[in-house]
Design a protein around this motif. Structure first.
Motif, PDB file in Angstrom:
ATOM      1  N   ASP A  56      -1.490   5.553   3.549  1.00  0.00           N
ATOM      2  CA  ASP A  56      -0.252   5.764   3.849  1.00  0.00           C
ATOM      3  C   ASP A  56       0.053   6.093   5.287  1.00  0.00           C
ATOM      4  OD1 ASP A  56       0.281   5.262   1.092  1.00  0.00           O
ATOM      5  OD2 ASP A  56       0.683   7.220   0.536  1.00  0.00           O
ATOM      6  N   GLU A 119      12.233  -5.620   1.752  1.00  0.00           N
ATOM      7  CA  GLU A 119      11.606  -4.516   1.058  1.00  0.00           C
ATOM      8  C   GLU A 119      10.145  -4.564   1.039  1.00  0.00           C
ATOM      9  OE1 GLU A 119      12.736  -5.730  -2.960  1.00  0.00           O
ATOM     10  OE2 GLU A 119      14.671  -5.085  -2.797  1.00  0.00           O
ATOM     11  N   MET A 120       9.407  -3.594   0.839  1.00  0.00           N
ATOM     12  CA  MET A 120       8.107  -3.287   0.800  1.00  0.00           C
ATOM     13  C   MET A 120       7.422  -2.717  -0.355  1.00  0.00           C
ATOM     14  SD  MET A 120       5.649  -1.598   3.637  1.00  0.00           S
ATOM     15  CE  MET A 120       5.950   0.095   3.236  1.00  0.00           C
ATOM     16  N   GLN A 121       6.314  -3.174  -0.953  1.00  0.00           N
ATOM     17  CA  GLN A 121       5.722  -2.623  -1.974  1.00  0.00           C
ATOM     18  C   GLN A 121       4.019  -2.470  -1.816  1.00  0.00           C
ATOM     19  OE1 GLN A 121       6.309  -4.945  -5.554  1.00  0.00           O
ATOM     20  NE2 GLN A 121       5.042  -3.550  -6.831  1.00  0.00           N
ATOM     21  N   VAL A 122       3.545  -1.708  -1.979  1.00  0.00           N
ATOM     22  CA  VAL A 122       2.115  -1.220  -1.677  1.00  0.00           C
ATOM     23  C   VAL A 122       1.182  -1.232  -3.074  1.00  0.00           C
ATOM     24  CG1 VAL A 122       0.290   0.174  -0.712  1.00  0.00           C
ATOM     25  CG2 VAL A 122       2.326  -0.273   0.603  1.00  0.00           C
ATOM     26  N   SER A 123       0.463  -1.797  -3.282  1.00  0.00           N
ATOM     27  CA  SER A 123      -0.422  -1.991  -4.485  1.00  0.00           C
ATOM     28  C   SER A 123      -2.090  -1.836  -4.080  1.00  0.00           C
ATOM     29  CB  SER A 123      -0.091  -3.167  -5.459  1.00  0.00           C
ATOM     30  OG  SER A 123      -0.413  -3.933  -4.558  1.00  0.00           O
ATOM     31  N   ARG A 130      -6.044  -2.581  -0.535  1.00  0.00           N
ATOM     32  CA  ARG A 130      -4.500  -2.246  -0.815  1.00  0.00           C
ATOM     33  C   ARG A 130      -3.885  -3.583  -0.242  1.00  0.00           C
ATOM     34  NH1 ARG A 130      -3.880   3.453  -0.850  1.00  0.00           N
ATOM     35  NH2 ARG A 130      -5.972   4.009  -1.808  1.00  0.00           N
ATOM     36  N   VAL A 132       0.147  -5.092   0.866  1.00  0.00           N
ATOM     37  CA  VAL A 132       1.393  -4.692   1.231  1.00  0.00           C
ATOM     38  C   VAL A 132       2.093  -5.888   1.295  1.00  0.00           C
ATOM     39  CG1 VAL A 132       2.866  -3.625   3.081  1.00  0.00           C
ATOM     40  CG2 VAL A 132       0.530  -2.787   2.735  1.00  0.00           C
ATOM     41  N   GLN A 133       2.995  -6.041   0.415  1.00  0.00           N
ATOM     42  CA  GLN A 133       4.064  -7.153   0.281  1.00  0.00           C
ATOM     43  C   GLN A 133       5.063  -6.791   0.695  1.00  0.00           C
ATOM     44  OE1 GLN A 133       6.180  -8.504  -3.499  1.00  0.00           O
ATOM     45  NE2 GLN A 133       4.639 -10.032  -3.582  1.00  0.00           N
ATOM     46  N   ARG A 135       9.040  -8.525   1.494  1.00  0.00           N
ATOM     47  CA  ARG A 135       9.809  -9.668   1.164  1.00  0.00           C
ATOM     48  C   ARG A 135      11.312  -9.417   1.363  1.00  0.00           C
ATOM     49  NH1 ARG A 135      12.027  -9.791  -4.015  1.00  0.00           N
ATOM     50  NH2 ARG A 135      12.107  -8.033  -5.233  1.00  0.00           N
ATOM     51  N   GLN A 142       8.645 -14.097   1.860  1.00  0.00           N
ATOM     52  CA  GLN A 142       7.555 -13.126   1.465  1.00  0.00           C
ATOM     53  C   GLN A 142       6.242 -13.091   2.259  1.00  0.00           C
ATOM     54  OE1 GLN A 142       7.170 -12.452  -2.874  1.00  0.00           O
ATOM     55  NE2 GLN A 142       5.115 -13.116  -2.621  1.00  0.00           N
ATOM     56  N   THR A 144       2.189 -11.214   2.421  1.00  0.00           N
ATOM     57  CA  THR A 144       1.378 -10.371   1.932  1.00  0.00           C
ATOM     58  C   THR A 144       0.145  -9.943   2.723  1.00  0.00           C
ATOM     59  OG1 THR A 144       1.968 -11.119  -0.267  1.00  0.00           O
ATOM     60  CG2 THR A 144      -0.157  -9.936  -0.450  1.00  0.00           C
TER      61      THR A 144
END
Length: 163
Positions: A56, A119-123, A130, A132-133, A135, A142, A144
């Motif tokens: 993070d 928007e950002m999404q971390v998985s 990891r 990081v998307q 979009r 989009q 990644t």
């Protein structure tokens, strides 16, 4: 790490040059134990030298520090995009992009995304990497970004899925 371990093993037998035969016999027995003991501390030591070992914190800095992006991007970087002009239908184009050919910034600053309506999404992937998307909702915009800890966090893959 293995090269360092072997160099570390070599001086010990040379310290007793009178016994050439025992010195030849000692490294095969000592090398596996020494290598196992050396590899773990080296990995821990190297990881502790990473400026941001926690993902993070790394991501926050990676997004707004181009100098960190330059140091923490794989060479070559796996890169892909959608060729919307391809016939008979759009197709994914993949390449290995040399670090010298990467355009900076390689990834947008996460702190500016909301202001751009993105928007950002971390998985976390099964192997610990990891993703990081980033979009734009209700659009094909989009990207990644995939990061691996080697031992420091490094961008290893960028995928632009926009059409």
């Amino acid at each position: 790490a293995c090269g360092v371990a072997l160099v570390a093993c070599t001086p010990a037998p040379q310290a007793t040059p009178a016994g050439t035969a025992p010195a030849t016999a000692a490294p095969p027995r000592a090398a596996p134990a020494t290598t196992a003991a050396t590899v773990e501390p080296t990995a821990v030591h190297a990881r502790s030298e990473c400026p941001y070992p926690e993902f993070d914190a790394f991501l926050k800095h990676f997004g707004n520090e181009i100098t960190l992006q330059e140091k923490a991007t794989a060479d070559p970087l796996l890169d892909s995009y959608i060729d919307a002009e391809a016939e008979p239908e759009p197709r994914k184009v993949e390449s290995r992009l040399a670090l010298a050919d990467v355009e900076w910034p390689v990834m947008p600053d996460p702190s500016t995304l909301a202001g751009q309506g993105r928007e950002m999404q971390v998985s976390t992937l099964a192997d610990g990497q990891r993703q990081v998307q980033i979009r734009t909702p209700d659009s094909s915009d989009q990207q990644t970004y995939t990061f691996a800890q080697t031992p420091c966090w490094t961008l290893v893959k960028r995928e632009d899925e926009s059409i």
